[in-house]
Scaffold this active site. Sequence first.
Site, mmCIF file in Angstrom:
data_model
loop_
_atom_site.group_PDB
_atom_site.id
_atom_site.type_symbol
_atom_site.label_atom_id
_atom_site.label_comp_id
_atom_site.label_asym_id
_atom_site.label_seq_id
_atom_site.Cartn_x
_atom_site.Cartn_y
_atom_site.Cartn_z
ATOM 1 C CG HIS A 230 39.402 45.893 70.900
ATOM 2 N ND1 HIS A 230 38.980 45.367 69.700
ATOM 3 C CD2 HIS A 230 40.528 46.608 70.618
ATOM 4 C CE1 HIS A 230 39.796 45.750 68.737
ATOM 5 N NE2 HIS A 230 40.746 46.506 69.276
ATOM 6 C CD GLU A 233 35.805 44.132 71.120
ATOM 7 O OE1 GLU A 233 36.459 43.070 71.080
ATOM 8 O OE2 GLU A 233 35.817 44.973 70.203
ATOM 9 C CD GLU A 401 34.732 39.982 66.153
ATOM 10 O OE1 GLU A 401 34.116 40.344 67.174
ATOM 11 O OE2 GLU A 401 35.533 40.695 65.543
#
Length: 494
Positions: A230, A233, A401
């Site tokens: 992504h 990010e 994450e």
Amino acid sequence: MAEGSQSAPEAGNDMGNDDAIGGNVSKYIVLPTGYCGLPKKGHLIFDACFESGNLGRVDQVSEFEYDLFIRPDTCNPRFRVWFNFTVENVKESQRVIFNIVNFSKTKSLYRDGMAPMVKSTSRPKWQRLPPKNVYYYRCPDHRKNYVMSFAFCFDREEDIYQFAYCYPYTYTRFQHYLDSLQKRNMDYFFREQLGQSVQQRKLDLLTITSPENLREGAEQKVVFITGRVHPGETPSSFVCQGIIDFLVSQHPIARVLREYLVFKIAPMLNPDGVYLGNYRCSLMGFDLNRHWLDPSPWVHPTLHGVKQLIVQMYNDPKTSLEFYIDIHAHSTMMNGFMYGNIFEDEERFQRQAIFPKLLCQNAEDFSYSSTSFNRDAVKAGTGRRFLGGLLDHTSYCYTLEVSFYSYIISGTTAAVPYTEEAYMKLGRNVARTFLDYYRLNPMVEKVAIPMPRLRKEKSPPYKHPLLRGPAGNYPNGKGDKKSSVNHKDPSTPF
């Protein structure tokens, strides 16, 4: 957010025809209504026509206030989060209010104190704006969408100011970084081009390990790490760089890890999206992290190349693919944390929790309480879910994450904003945790710190041959193909 569902509250509304935005603004001069003549100081000039730039439209609301529209991801109007633009021709002490008016997400860390980044030509280090100057609210003037407004005072007329959603990390910066590593001619660092994107940008694959582990016939324990699927990010690139920097260092722990493991790292899976300033999608508008099941070599070539390599290693009896970690950034949660898979085998499920527990001990910004394990159908096409179903019981697949904003240290309540260095520190701690996982600590004491060895040959020790047939063709069962490899046994107490 790496694996958030695309439900209605999160995805937002598609833009109407009246809001159509075809590209980034390019040296767009905002003049007062009715004004004729050359622009004067204070007539702001907006620009986003640069690498990873994003700003699609500017509307002047008043002398001091401007509505700013994010350009949607290319070929996909649903994603509008990342912004990165410059402002010039300012007047000293000029005060403005900028409203980012068309976010596609409703939940945001702006509600929790997050603030945009800013730098200028005379102050090139990125800083966060004071949270007291940032407001996030539902606005009736913009279809009741959520708006992020921030007040700013320009203080140097000759400066060009740049504002961004988070610390940018461009494709060009990434290439320069890899070039600098390659020039060091380390005999345990190998860089090769695994493929190309649709726009012919490089899909780089790094191999970091002792050369002895790459000799023909050697058994390998592989840790595979990917990032930036992504493109918006950006923290994932800083975390990934932290991992790489540590693994190529002369730290005794890094030396032990290189002797014991083979690290395969593809740090930028979506180079086109990164270059174009997209938030989530590729050039052609695809969320690549939903296409692992059947990636197209023409539409998703980077994903296809990585999957081919992973399936090839899976089928190699000398290779044990022990870990797959895909690095992302999260737009609504604090700290670093992980997503893992759910298995019917309770023992395997419990073993999967060991690595995040160890990481929590090593990294003050990592939260095990935020770590979760799921089998959400929406995430079936992600790397974590697909590879978790493909690989055998000795392999563990995670999404790592890290917050776009901050972390809260255990036992405290104050949010500590992430810096570029803090993101890289998390990466270093991820690498260190493999030492604890494999119980290699006694080996560190035996390691002296020699001078780095130079590589005798410049080419990689071997190239990865392409698989014959599509990447999706793999056997249902692995049998005893890895019986000769000494697997880890993390199920015992640590």
